[in-house]
Write an enzyme that holds these catalytic residues in place. Structure first.
Site, short mmCIF file in Angstrom:
data_model
loop_
_atom_site.label_atom_id
_atom_site.label_comp_id
_atom_site.label_asym_id
_atom_site.label_seq_id
_atom_site.Cartn_x
_atom_site.Cartn_y
_atom_site.Cartn_z
N HIS A 282 -74.82 5.03 -46.96
CA HIS A 282 -74.18 5.56 -45.76
C HIS A 282 -74.53 4.73 -44.53
CE1 HIS A 282 -73.54 9.02 -48.32
NE2 HIS A 282 -74.78 9.42 -48.26
N ASP A 333 -72.39 10.28 -55.15
CA ASP A 333 -73.26 11.03 -54.24
C ASP A 333 -73.32 12.53 -54.54
OD1 ASP A 333 -74.65 12.07 -52.07
OD2 ASP A 333 -73.63 10.89 -50.56
C1 NGQ Z 1 -79.23 14.33 -49.67
N1 NGQ Z 1 -76.97 13.88 -48.96
O1 NGQ Z 1 -80.37 13.88 -49.64
O2 NGQ Z 1 -78.79 14.95 -50.65
C2 NGQ Z 1 -78.33 14.10 -48.50
C3 NGQ Z 1 -78.38 15.27 -47.57
C4 NGQ Z 1 -80.08 14.70 -45.83
C5 NGQ Z 1 -76.17 13.11 -48.25
N2 NGQ Z 1 -76.66 12.48 -47.25
C6 NGQ Z 1 -79.71 15.55 -47.01
N3 NGQ Z 1 -74.91 12.97 -48.55
O3 NGQ Z 1 -79.55 13.61 -45.65
O4 NGQ Z 1 -80.96 15.12 -45.08
ZN ZN Z 2 -77.48 10.75 -50.76
#
Ligand code: NGQ
Ligand code: ZN
Length: 468
Positions: A282, A333
């Site tokens: 990202h 993801d």
């Molecule tokens: C994650 N997911 O770690 O699963 C993250 C969300 C975060 C994405 N960034 C949690 N899509 O970034 O704090």
């Molecule tokens: Zn992630």
């Protein structure tokens, strides 16, 4: 014995399409020869359609497959202004609730189902960004590698190649903000992570998996820990891959600026030895200078188009990054969608919608945009996976897909047109006839031998999780 051969009229090699291609692979599942312009004798098996290199999936949180589709309703994050509506952060609150209920058995059932789905959708390896390490109270399991082993077992059962990335997670935000209660299953100090890496190295070797490390984000890992963790990883394996979430949300960029005065990608490039071993997941929000420096670093931009769309992250400005020669690949993801073709299509469509143009990511070398997307994503995904999965070339794993040339959607089309149709105009995965990893056929006529049993276990596990 696992060695074999396959002839195809069309195959997508790293340099582009070739005709009358004979692939042979050895007993270890590595490609031994890739010959073009061949007239095969009658004993050689023929592919039913064009052959493509298998796609590496460079970013997965397997457990999130368990609630994919179940967060598409109005829910506001604690502390958020309800008038602001749903956001990445309100989704995250729901995601944490689910993560707190996950058992080792449930994780294995969900991951097995997911990895089978990935194979059926054209992914032949996966980078698993794994952070639910501890039990529901936040205590390490009797065996600290419990949850990691469940993922390795799931990958082996499905037959997908694995790069396991245990996640270092320590804080709730920039500037050492203490972790929240609902993050307790994720937490380790650097010593515990070092021990985990040392314990996982022989397991990964036994499963044929690659081991790396994922400092979760600059929000979750303070600078000193980041440096020490990378040093610890390099003591275990100096060439191991490092993945990090970097600049997904505007709030993350704003918080980083408030903390240190610079943006997250810039901070990382200034303070860490970012090179080909790194994957910046990202890298959505970059300015021109960050984009140029990231492209020059050799690191991979990990792009997850369907999840980034689902979570309202923003659009990766791809044309200038690709023009600079920046490496990139795709990940599923959160698994709102599991399809290599759909990720590539969504990536290109984001650019079209933003620029009001067509075929934005086609190039002079690859006028067919699907060719360019597929080859770039295999190359970048391979770098991120740090495994020999760079496509149809000698020495690489025999990880490949056969398009269904007998399907009405593809019948009569040459290789480039068949791939363009598979990516832009097929419905689901029905145009994929066969998927192999290490030469072994995992999917035939679109089906995986374990799919019925795995599907049943997945559904049972999810029913239990939703009932608790
Ligand atoms: C994650 N997911 O770690 O699963 C993250 C969300 C975060 C994405 N960034 C949690 N899509 O970034 O704090
Ligand atoms: Zn992630």
């Amino acid at each position: 014995m696992n060695d074999g051969k396959l002839f195809a009229s069309w195959a997508l090699l790293p340099e582009g399409w070739a005709q009358d291609v004979l692939l042979t692979w050895d007993a270890q599942g590595a490609l031994a020869s890739v010959d073009t312009g061949v007239t095969p004798d009658a004993s050689v098996p023929r592919a039913v359609g064009p052959i493509l290199p298998g796609m590496p999936n460079l970013h997965s949180h397997a457990f999130q497959r368990g609630f994919a589709g179940l967060t598409e309703y109005r829910s506001v994050a604690p502390g958020d202004d309800p008038a602001g509506g749903d956001s990445f952060w309100s989704w995250r609150t729901l995601m944490y609730r689910f993560a707190l209920r996950l058992s080792p058995d449930a994780l294995e059932a969900i991951a097995t189902q997911l990895y089978i789905e990935m194979l059926r959708a054209g992914y032949t390896s996966v980078c698993e960004f794994h952070y639910v390490h501890h039990d529901a109270d936040g205590k390490p399991y009797a065996d600290r590698v419990e949850m990691s082993l469940r993922l390795l077992r799931a990958a082996q059962a499905a037959g997908i190649g694995m790069t396991l990335l245990p996640v270092l997670y320590q804080t709730a935000g920039f500037g050492d903000k203490p972790a929240q209660a609902d993050q307790r299953r994720f937490l380790n100090d650097v010593d515990a992570m070092h021990t985990l890496l040392e314990r996982l190295a022989p397991h990964c070797a036994a499963y044929g998996a690659r081991l790396g490390l994922a400092p979760h984000s600059l929000r979750a890992v303070p600078p000193q820990s980041l440096k020490h963790a990378v040093t610890a990883l390099h003591a275990v394996d100096a060439t191991a891959p490092i993945h990090i979430h970097i600049a997904e949300q505007q709030k993350e960029v704003d918080d980083c600026l408030a903390w240190c005065g610079v943006r997250p990608v810039q901070w990382l490039l200034d303070h860490m030895p970012v090179d080909q071993r790194w994957c910046l997941v990202h890298a959505t929000h970059m300015d021109w200078d960050e984009r140029r420096r990231l492209a020059q670093s050799g690191a991979v931009a990990g792009i997850c188009p369907t999840t980034e769309a689902n979570l309202g992250d923003g659009v990766f400005d791809a044309a200038p990054y690709l023009a600079l020669g920046g490496a990139w690949g795709v990940g599923s993801d959160s698994h709102a969608s599991v399809s290599a073709a759909e990720e590539l299509r969504t990536f290109e469509y984001g650019q079209r919608l933003g620029l009001q143009r067509r075929n934005v990511l086609a190039s002079e070398r690859h006028p067919q945009v699907a060719d360019r997307l597929w080859l770039d994503a295999v190359a970048g995904g391979t770098r991120a996976a740090a495994r020999n999965v760079a496509g149809l070339a000698v020495g690489q794993r025999a990880d490949f897909l056969v398009l269904d040339g007998a399907h009405p959607t593809l019948a009569g089309l040459d290789g480039p047109r068949a791939l363009a149709t598979h990516v832009f105009a097929s419905h689901g995965h029905e145009t994929l006839a066969e998927v192999r990893t290490g030469g072994v056929r995992r999917v035939q006529h679109g089906a995986h031998p374990l799919q019925a049993e795995a599907g049943r276990l997945f559904a049972e596990a999810r029913t239990r999780l939703l009932a608790d």
